[in-house]
Design a protein around this motif. Structure first.
Motif, PDB file in Angstrom:
ATOM      1  N   TYR A  86       0.776  -1.298  -0.104  1.00  0.00           N
ATOM      2  CA  TYR A  86      -0.064  -0.066  -0.074  1.00  0.00           C
ATOM      3  C   TYR A  86       0.992   1.426   0.160  1.00  0.00           C
TER       4      TYR A  86
ATOM      5  N   TYR B 210      -7.851   1.952   1.129  1.00  0.00           N
ATOM      6  CA  TYR B 210      -7.871   1.784   2.459  1.00  0.00           C
ATOM      7  C   TYR B 210      -9.131   1.235   3.224  1.00  0.00           C
TER       8      TYR B 210
ATOM      9  N   TYR C 142      -2.271   9.913   4.397  1.00  0.00           N
ATOM     10  CA  TYR C 142      -3.392   9.181   3.605  1.00  0.00           C
ATOM     11  C   TYR C 142      -3.645   9.698   2.509  1.00  0.00           C
TER      12      TYR C 142
END
Length: 231
Positions: A51, A131, A187
């Motif tokens: 990720y 996510y 993020y």
């Protein structure tokens, strides 16, 4: 500034020192706790690497040592060892002293089924957000596995997680930007719902819950389906 390392040191130091308490004797459980942490950490770290490379999240070089392994700051690798250890210590210490304080099997099963339903709904409504799908997918899987756990550890974990949330909010809050200029961990806004508590994305709560629950389930498996604090 080694802020990430300082947060991990603070999270680990007290549980580690208290592990030598003569009454609790948590250090005597390391032969089961440590392997379980390593197994779960290996899976989460591999996904973390993936990720990170995909740009779903990343790390602010201002707040870590700069030492990286396979693209991850060494502090991020330690996160999957330190935070589970501290959380497991809280869980087992609480139930060592209060073994009968928990919701019970029926109530916990109702909560579990409801949370599985919520997880499915969140995933279905946000299939394009990586996510969100990952965090709630991990939550759903851990909850499904807990239904087959003969120790019913989940009924105790629902209560201990409320206690774990206190240090979780402090550490994760700082990591995501609470009380500091920039985030330690950032993020991609396109890969999360956008709902936050302080600066903590809602996904982090599902992620953290599943990370610890996977550890508990692995411990019980290694301990032959017997709660660790009763062995």
């Amino acid at each position: 500034m080694w802020l990430y390392a300082l947060l991990l040191t603070g999270s680990f130091s007290v549980p580690f020192l208290l592990s030598f308490d003569r009454k609790l004797r948590f250090r005597e459980k390391w032969n089961i706790v440590v392997p379980a942490i390593l197994v779960v950490a290996a899976v989460f770290i591999l996904l973390d690497m993936l990720y990170t490379r995909l740009g779903i999240w990343g790390f602010n070089s201002r707040y870590h040592s700069g030492v990286k392994i396979a693209g991850l700051p060494v502090e991020e690798l330690l996160f999957f060892l330190v935070i589970p250890y501290a959380s497991l210590f809280i869980h087992y210490a609480f139930f060592f002293y209060y073994p009968k304080v928990h919701p019970g099997k029926f109530a916990s099963q109702v909560i579990t089924i409801c949370l599985i339903g919520v997880s499915v709904a969140v995933i279905m409504l946000n299939t394009e957000k990586a996510y969100t799908v990952y965090a709630f997918g991990a939550l759903m899987l851990s909850l499904l596995l807990s239904l087959a756990d003969k120790t019913h550890e989940i009924s105790r974990f629902y209560l201990s997680f409320l206690i774990i949330l206190i240090p979780f909010m402090i550490v994760n809050g700082v990591l995501t930007g609470t009380l500091i200029d920039q985030e330690v961990v950032w993020y991609n806004s396109g890969e999360i719902i956008g709902l936050r508590v302080l600066t903590i994305p809602a996904e982090d709560f599902a992620y953290g819950f599943s990370l610890i629950l996977f550890n508990l389930l692995t411990i019980n498996l290694l301990n032959h389906e017997k709660p660790l604090y009763q062995s």
